[in-house]
Design an enzyme around this catalytic site. Structure first.
Site, PDB file in Angstrom:
ATOM      1  N   GLY A 185      11.836  -4.156 -15.481  1.00  0.00           N
ATOM      2  CA  GLY A 185      11.773  -5.023 -16.654  1.00  0.00           C
ATOM      3  C   GLY A 185      13.155  -5.480 -17.068  1.00  0.00           C
ATOM      4  O   GLY A 185      13.465  -5.569 -18.257  1.00  0.00           O
TER       5      GLY A 185
ATOM      6  N   SER B 296      14.765  -8.358 -16.779  1.00  0.00           N
ATOM      7  CA  SER B 296      15.065  -9.782 -16.913  1.00  0.00           C
ATOM      8  C   SER B 296      15.246 -10.239 -18.352  1.00  0.00           C
ATOM      9  O   SER B 296      15.788 -11.316 -18.596  1.00  0.00           O
ATOM     10  CB  SER B 296      13.950 -10.616 -16.260  1.00  0.00           C
ATOM     11  OG  SER B 296      12.724 -10.427 -16.930  1.00  0.00           O
ATOM     12  N   ARG B 297      14.795  -9.424 -19.314  1.00  0.00           N
ATOM     13  CA  ARG B 297      14.868  -9.863 -20.709  1.00  0.00           C
ATOM     14  C   ARG B 297      15.140  -8.675 -21.624  1.00  0.00           C
ATOM     15  O   ARG B 297      15.010  -7.525 -21.244  1.00  0.00           O
ATOM     16  CB  ARG B 297      13.547 -10.518 -21.129  1.00  0.00           C
ATOM     17  CG  ARG B 297      13.199 -11.778 -20.361  1.00  0.00           C
ATOM     18  CD  ARG B 297      11.966 -12.462 -20.929  1.00  0.00           C
ATOM     19  NE  ARG B 297      10.781 -11.605 -20.850  1.00  0.00           N
ATOM     20  CZ  ARG B 297       9.609 -11.906 -21.424  1.00  0.00           C
ATOM     21  NH1 ARG B 297       9.480 -13.007 -22.113  1.00  0.00           N
ATOM     22  NH2 ARG B 297       8.586 -11.093 -21.288  1.00  0.00           N
TER      23      ARG B 297
ATOM     24  N   ASN C 272      12.391   0.909 -17.573  1.00  0.00           N
ATOM     25  CA  ASN C 272      12.408   0.191 -18.843  1.00  0.00           C
ATOM     26  C   ASN C 272      11.188  -0.696 -19.055  1.00  0.00           C
ATOM     27  O   ASN C 272      10.888  -1.068 -20.186  1.00  0.00           O
ATOM     28  CB  ASN C 272      13.678  -0.676 -18.906  1.00  0.00           C
ATOM     29  CG  ASN C 272      13.647  -1.690 -20.026  1.00  0.00           C
ATOM     30  OD1 ASN C 272      13.804  -1.347 -21.197  1.00  0.00           O
ATOM     31  ND2 ASN C 272      13.422  -2.955 -19.682  1.00  0.00           N
TER      32      ASN C 272
ATOM     33  N   SER D 208      10.307   5.347 -26.892  1.00  0.00           N
ATOM     34  CA  SER D 208      10.302   4.592 -28.144  1.00  0.00           C
ATOM     35  C   SER D 208      10.142   5.535 -29.322  1.00  0.00           C
ATOM     36  O   SER D 208       9.553   6.616 -29.192  1.00  0.00           O
ATOM     37  CB  SER D 208       9.143   3.582 -28.151  1.00  0.00           C
ATOM     38  OG  SER D 208       8.988   2.988 -29.424  1.00  0.00           O
TER      39      SER D 208
ATOM     40  N   TYR E 121       0.156   2.229 -26.996  1.00  0.00           N
ATOM     41  CA  TYR E 121       1.608   2.212 -26.800  1.00  0.00           C
ATOM     42  C   TYR E 121       2.217   3.578 -27.128  1.00  0.00           C
ATOM     43  O   TYR E 121       3.062   4.093 -26.392  1.00  0.00           O
ATOM     44  CB  TYR E 121       2.217   1.121 -27.683  1.00  0.00           C
ATOM     45  CG  TYR E 121       3.685   0.873 -27.475  1.00  0.00           C
ATOM     46  CD1 TYR E 121       4.148   0.158 -26.369  1.00  0.00           C
ATOM     47  CD2 TYR E 121       4.628   1.311 -28.406  1.00  0.00           C
ATOM     48  CE1 TYR E 121       5.500  -0.093 -26.185  1.00  0.00           C
ATOM     49  CE2 TYR E 121       5.972   1.062 -28.244  1.00  0.00           C
ATOM     50  CZ  TYR E 121       6.409   0.362 -27.136  1.00  0.00           C
ATOM     51  OH  TYR E 121       7.752   0.115 -26.967  1.00  0.00           O
TER      52      TYR E 121
ATOM     53  N   ALA F  78       1.480   6.124 -24.392  1.00  0.00           N
ATOM     54  CA  ALA F  78       2.305   5.904 -23.203  1.00  0.00           C
ATOM     55  C   ALA F  78       3.730   6.365 -23.431  1.00  0.00           C
ATOM     56  O   ALA F  78       4.315   7.054 -22.581  1.00  0.00           O
ATOM     57  CB  ALA F  78       2.280   4.421 -22.829  1.00  0.00           C
ATOM     58  N   LYS F  79       4.299   6.017 -24.569  1.00  0.00           N
ATOM     59  CA  LYS F  79       5.700   6.365 -24.830  1.00  0.00           C
ATOM     60  C   LYS F  79       5.873   7.858 -25.086  1.00  0.00           C
ATOM     61  O   LYS F  79       6.900   8.446 -24.714  1.00  0.00           O
ATOM     62  CB  LYS F  79       6.227   5.545 -26.013  1.00  0.00           C
ATOM     63  CG  LYS F  79       6.342   4.048 -25.719  1.00  0.00           C
ATOM     64  CD  LYS F  79       7.274   3.772 -24.541  1.00  0.00           C
ATOM     65  CE  LYS F  79       7.551   2.299 -24.368  1.00  0.00           C
ATOM     66  NZ  LYS F  79       8.479   2.014 -23.253  1.00  0.00           N
TER      67      LYS F  79
ATOM     68  N   ILE G 151      14.457  -2.665 -32.338  1.00  0.00           N
ATOM     69  CA  ILE G 151      15.576  -3.381 -31.737  1.00  0.00           C
ATOM     70  C   ILE G 151      15.280  -4.886 -31.795  1.00  0.00           C
ATOM     71  O   ILE G 151      14.145  -5.317 -31.597  1.00  0.00           O
ATOM     72  CB  ILE G 151      15.787  -2.940 -30.276  1.00  0.00           C
ATOM     73  CG1 ILE G 151      15.912  -1.406 -30.206  1.00  0.00           C
ATOM     74  CG2 ILE G 151      17.014  -3.607 -29.687  1.00  0.00           C
ATOM     75  CD1 ILE G 151      17.039  -0.802 -31.022  1.00  0.00           C
TER      76      ILE G 151
END
Length: 247
Positions: free
Chosen positions: A13, A15-16, A91, A143, A156, A159-160, A189
């Site tokens: 991940g 690219s951004r 990431n 996270s 989410y 998973a985190k 963030i």
């Protein structure tokens, strides 16, 4: 490891957002970086151009890391291109937020696959190469939601939180080797994900953060570089970069 020169790193991940910042910061410190992306080819190329401008070396590989075969190809492409692997930054992540009553099975499974199962997919293939490194590093981006929970984010959060448990367990297994395993738990963030939150809710979030601001992707990236360069005796830990929101 106090110098990342000629170390090879994969950023899933990459690219951004946080991933792009991590890739650039690793390159600034001398690492050769593989930018993994799934759909954002143009963004990946922009990150590569930014790295080249500072004299770094980077290579983009398309792979959906929630898929084990594509994850295997990511690692193989890295080895074919750079000849080795020293650092794996897991990431890649997505959100599909919904209250549990409305949460579909598809959104549950998709978030678990991309955020958690991808960590297994990449690490399991990468580990033999990391063990050959003189200072292997696995850094998993978790996270604050995995620590404290989040309304409408059961998928989410699961998973985190899973990443944190996975990190601790794998760190125990690899403690006698030359590979450390740690997680970073960002707070809120200032990325596209947070910018999509309605302004009034963003204001309420900032009001609860002791530092009174959102974090910047570069602050997470500097945490990654610290663990890569100076984290030889740090393993199984959570590095909380959240402005004091969760202690």
């Amino acid at each position: 490891m106090t110098d990342l020169t000629n170390k090879v790193a994969i950023v899933t991940g990459g690219s951004r957002g946080i991933g792009a910042a991590i890739a650039l910061e690793l390159a600034k410190n001398g690492a050769k970086v593989v930018i993994n992306y799934n759909r954002s080819a143009g963004s990946a190329e922009q990150v590569i151009e930014s790295i080249k401008k500072i004299g770094g070396e980077a290579y983009a590989v398309q792979a959906d890391v929630s898929n084990s075969e594509e994850s295997e190809n990511l690692i193989k492409e890295t080895i074919n291109h750079f000849g080795k692997l020293d650092i794996l930054i897991n990431n890649a992540g997505i959100t599909r937020d919904s209250t549990f009553k409305k949460l579909s099975e598809e959104d549950w499974r998709t978030v678990i696959d991309v955020n958690l199962n991808s960590v297994y997919n990449t690490s399991s293939i990468a580990l033999p190469y990391l063990l050959e490194s003189d200072a292997g590093r696995i850094i998993n981006i978790s996270s604050i939601i995995g620590q404290a929970g989040g309304f409408g984010q059961t998928n989410y959060a699961a998973a985190k939180a899973g990443i944190i448990g996975y990190t601790k367990s794998l760190a125990l297994e690899l403690a006698k080797s030359n590979v450390t395993v740690n997680s970073i738990c960002p707070g809120f963030i200032d990325t596209e994900m947070v910018q999509e939150i309605p302004e009034n809710i963003r204001e309420n979030i900032v009001a609860k953060i002791p530092a009174r601001r959102f974090g910047q992707p570069e602050e997470i990236a500097r945490g990654v570089v610290f663990l890569c360069k100076d984290g030889g005796y740090i393993t199984g830990q959570q590095l909380n970069i959240n402005g004091g929101l969760y202690m």
